[in-house]
Design a protein around this motif. Structure first.
Motif, PDB file in Angstrom:
ATOM      1  N   TRP A   1       0.826  -1.208   0.000  1.00 23.15           N
ATOM      2  CA  TRP A   1       0.000   0.000   0.000  1.00 23.15           C
ATOM      3  C   TRP A   1       0.862   1.260   0.000  1.00 23.15           C
ATOM      4  O   TRP A   1       1.966   1.255   0.544  1.00 23.15           O
ATOM      5  N   GLN A   2       0.294   2.297  -0.589  1.00 18.06           N
ATOM      6  CA  GLN A   2       0.887   3.619  -0.454  1.00 18.06           C
ATOM      7  C   GLN A   2      -0.235   4.559   0.003  1.00 18.06           C
ATOM      8  O   GLN A   2      -1.347   4.497  -0.524  1.00 18.06           O
ATOM      9  N   PHE A   3       0.085   5.407   0.992  1.00 16.65           N
ATOM     10  CA  PHE A   3      -0.916   6.366   1.476  1.00 16.65           C
ATOM     11  C   PHE A   3      -0.415   7.776   1.212  1.00 16.65           C
ATOM     12  O   PHE A   3       0.644   8.172   1.712  1.00 16.65           O
ATOM     13  N   ASN A   4      -1.164   8.517   0.405  1.00 23.19           N
ATOM     14  CA  ASN A   4      -0.768   9.883   0.055  1.00 23.19           C
ATOM     15  C   ASN A   4      -1.677  10.876   0.759  1.00 23.19           C
ATOM     16  O   ASN A   4      -2.901  10.833   0.577  1.00 23.19           O
ATOM     17  N   TYR A   5      -1.071  11.776   1.528  1.00 23.03           N
ATOM     18  CA  TYR A   5      -1.846  12.852   2.158  1.00 23.03           C
ATOM     19  C   TYR A   5      -2.004  13.954   1.120  1.00 23.03           C
ATOM     20  O   TYR A   5      -1.023  14.398   0.530  1.00 23.03           O
ATOM     21  N   ARG A   6      -3.246  14.383   0.880  1.00 26.93           N
ATOM     22  CA  ARG A   6      -3.533  15.277  -0.244  1.00 26.93           C
ATOM     23  C   ARG A   6      -3.928  16.672   0.231  1.00 26.93           C
ATOM     24  O   ARG A   6      -4.485  16.834   1.325  1.00 26.93           O
ATOM     25  N   ASP A   7      -3.685  17.660  -0.643  1.00 23.23           N
ATOM     26  CA  ASP A   7      -4.060  19.033  -0.277  1.00 23.23           C
ATOM     27  C   ASP A   7      -5.446  19.396  -0.816  1.00 23.23           C
ATOM     28  O   ASP A   7      -5.901  20.523  -0.684  1.00 23.23           O
ATOM     29  N   GLY A   8      -6.109  18.449  -1.451  1.00 23.36           N
ATOM     30  CA  GLY A   8      -7.452  18.714  -1.976  1.00 23.36           C
ATOM     31  C   GLY A   8      -8.108  17.401  -2.340  1.00 23.36           C
ATOM     32  O   GLY A   8      -7.666  16.340  -1.895  1.00 23.36           O
TER      33      GLY A   8
ATOM     34  N   GLY B   1      -9.866  14.684  -5.285  1.00 26.90           N
ATOM     35  CA  GLY B   1      -9.839  14.264  -6.681  1.00 26.90           C
ATOM     36  C   GLY B   1      -8.433  14.027  -7.187  1.00 26.90           C
ATOM     37  O   GLY B   1      -7.444  14.250  -6.487  1.00 26.90           O
ATOM     38  N   GLU B   2      -8.363  13.579  -8.447  1.00 27.96           N
ATOM     39  CA  GLU B   2      -7.076  13.212  -9.043  1.00 27.96           C
ATOM     40  C   GLU B   2      -6.133  14.396  -9.205  1.00 27.96           C
ATOM     41  O   GLU B   2      -4.914  14.226  -9.229  1.00 27.96           O
ATOM     42  N   ASP B   3      -6.710  15.594  -9.338  1.00 20.58           N
ATOM     43  CA  ASP B   3      -5.880  16.759  -9.632  1.00 20.58           C
ATOM     44  C   ASP B   3      -5.209  17.359  -8.395  1.00 20.58           C
ATOM     45  O   ASP B   3      -4.353  18.229  -8.525  1.00 20.58           O
ATOM     46  N   ALA B   4      -5.616  16.928  -7.217  1.00 25.67           N
ATOM     47  CA  ALA B   4      -5.003  17.471  -5.987  1.00 25.67           C
ATOM     48  C   ALA B   4      -3.550  17.012  -5.890  1.00 25.67           C
ATOM     49  O   ALA B   4      -3.125  16.093  -6.594  1.00 25.67           O
ATOM     50  N   ASN B   5      -2.800  17.678  -5.015  1.00 22.61           N
ATOM     51  CA  ASN B   5      -1.380  17.339  -4.877  1.00 22.61           C
ATOM     52  C   ASN B   5      -1.129  16.526  -3.619  1.00 22.61           C
ATOM     53  O   ASN B   5      -1.808  16.695  -2.612  1.00 22.61           O
ATOM     54  N   THR B   6      -0.113  15.659  -3.715  1.00 25.72           N
ATOM     55  CA  THR B   6       0.302  14.885  -2.548  1.00 25.72           C
ATOM     56  C   THR B   6       1.289  15.720  -1.749  1.00 25.72           C
ATOM     57  O   THR B   6       2.287  16.197  -2.288  1.00 25.72           O
ATOM     58  N   THR B   7       1.003  15.895  -0.449  1.00 25.37           N
ATOM     59  CA  THR B   7       1.907  16.702   0.374  1.00 25.37           C
ATOM     60  C   THR B   7       2.863  15.827   1.181  1.00 25.37           C
ATOM     61  O   THR B   7       3.920  16.276   1.596  1.00 25.37           O
ATOM     62  N   ALA B   8       2.463  14.601   1.428  1.00 31.60           N
ATOM     63  CA  ALA B   8       3.334  13.657   2.140  1.00 31.60           C
ATOM     64  C   ALA B   8       2.862  12.259   1.801  1.00 31.60           C
ATOM     65  O   ALA B   8       1.702  12.062   1.430  1.00 31.60           O
ATOM     66  N   SER B   9       3.770  11.279   1.913  1.00 31.49           N
ATOM     67  CA  SER B   9       3.423   9.951   1.450  1.00 31.49           C
ATOM     68  C   SER B   9       4.050   8.868   2.330  1.00 31.49           C
ATOM     69  O   SER B   9       5.146   9.048   2.847  1.00 31.49           O
TER      70      SER B   9
END
Ligand SMILES: [Cu+2]
Length: 323
Positions: free
Chosen positions: A164-171, A173-181
């Motif tokens: 698994w990978q867990f991405n913390y997002r700033d928004g 949907g697909e277009d949001a950015n990953t801020t930490a992973s």
């Protein structure tokens, strides 16, 4: 042999005589006492203690950590109680009929048919039962799967064979950015750190085949689909700090059973510090240590995949055990 009416009638006559009436009154009193006792014990059961806990959740896992989990649990317990009440009524009627209308002679009993109120009742009653169950199920299901516009935390769950990978997002949907992973490997179990008392949105995507994201304590799992299907669900808050094992719940290949992760629920303050440390470039383990948490998973451990060996069971002490 057919019994003559003279053989039957004396009993009937005797029944209507005064000693019989006394017995009937006694029976009615007994029945009333039984009903009263049953009703009283049911009331005590419903008000005096947690019915679900008393009966082991009627097979449903207990200890949910989200409000959604508790609502589903309550629906299950209420459905079981309703089913038991209906069951007791039906069983009671069956046994009462067996005793009350048992064969007393060879005479054909009264034949009843076209009893309209009776037929009306046994058509309407099941429809009512199903309608009530359907209503509560629909209401609670809608509540459990509803999403909001502005959840406090959005995490992207990326599943792949077999981790698994867990991405913390700033928004969203697909277009949001990953801020930490956080990324799991064969040697290190991935730890999904999340805060208590904040709403969390999970956005799922798979790199290869269908997986399923499942934390048993959430009493909820959802398939993780490849391609452009992005399954989303939310929990309004996580209630208990602690570590909970997470699993893949969809058979996805040879190492499906090894696809574990850990959900680590911490205070919002610790969560913010963890995220800040990750964004500053710290490893997941260092960031966990920095907030005073165990750096490695405590609920599960990496499995020996033996990918370097040709035979999966080679040298296994357990192989052949039990034969
Ligand atoms: Cu999987």
């Amino acid at each position: 042999m057919v019994a003559r009416s003279s053989e039957v009638r004396p009993t009937a006559v005797q029944r209507s005589a005064s000693p019989g009436a006394g017995a009937r009154r006694g029976r009615r009193a007994g029945r009333l006492a039984g009903l009263g006792f049953g009703g009283a014990s049911l009331l005590v059961l419903l008000t005096g203690c947690d019915v679900g806990a008393a009966f082991g959740g009627f097979g449903w896992p207990q200890g949910g950590i989200t409000p959604e989990a508790r609502r589903m649990y309550d629906l299950w317990i209420a459905s079981c109680i309703a089913a038991l009440v209906v069951g007791l009524l039906v069983w009671g009627l069956i046994f009462w009929c067996i005793v009350r209308y048992r064969k007393r002679g060879n005479e054909l009993p009264v034949q009843t048919r076209y009893n309209l109120p009776m037929e009306f009742l046994y058509t309407i009653a099941p429809v009512l039962v199903v309608a009530v169950l359907f209503y509560y199920t629909a209401v609670i299901q809608t509540d459990v799967v509803k999403t909001t516009r502005n959840p406090d935390v959005t995490v992207e769950v990326v599943a792949f064979k077999w981790n698994w990978q867990f991405n913390y997002r700033d928004g969203q949907g697909e277009d949001a950015n990953t801020t930490a992973s956080v990324l799991g490997t064969s040697e290190v179990i991935p730890i999904l750190v999340l805060p208590t008392d904040r709403s969390i949105r999970f956005e799922e995507t798979s790199r290869d085949v269908v997986h399923s994201f499942w934390v048993p304590e959430m009493l909820f799992k959802r398939d993780v689909m490849p391609g452009n299907i992005r399954n989303v669900f939310e929990v309004s808050r996580l209630e208990g700090e602690g570590a909970y094992v997470g699993r893949c719940a969809e058979l996805c290949g040879s190492y499906h059973a090894f696809m574990n992760f850990e959900l680590r629920v911490v205070t919002p303050e610790k969560f913010d510090r963890f995220l800040a440390a990750k964004q500053d470039g710290a490893s997941t383990q260092d960031a966990l240590t920095a907030i005073g948490e165990e750096p490695y998973a405590v609920t599960t451990r990496p499995f020996e995949t033996r990918r370097t060996e040709h035979n999966f069971n080679q040298g296994s002490a357990a192989a052949g055990a039990g034969s």
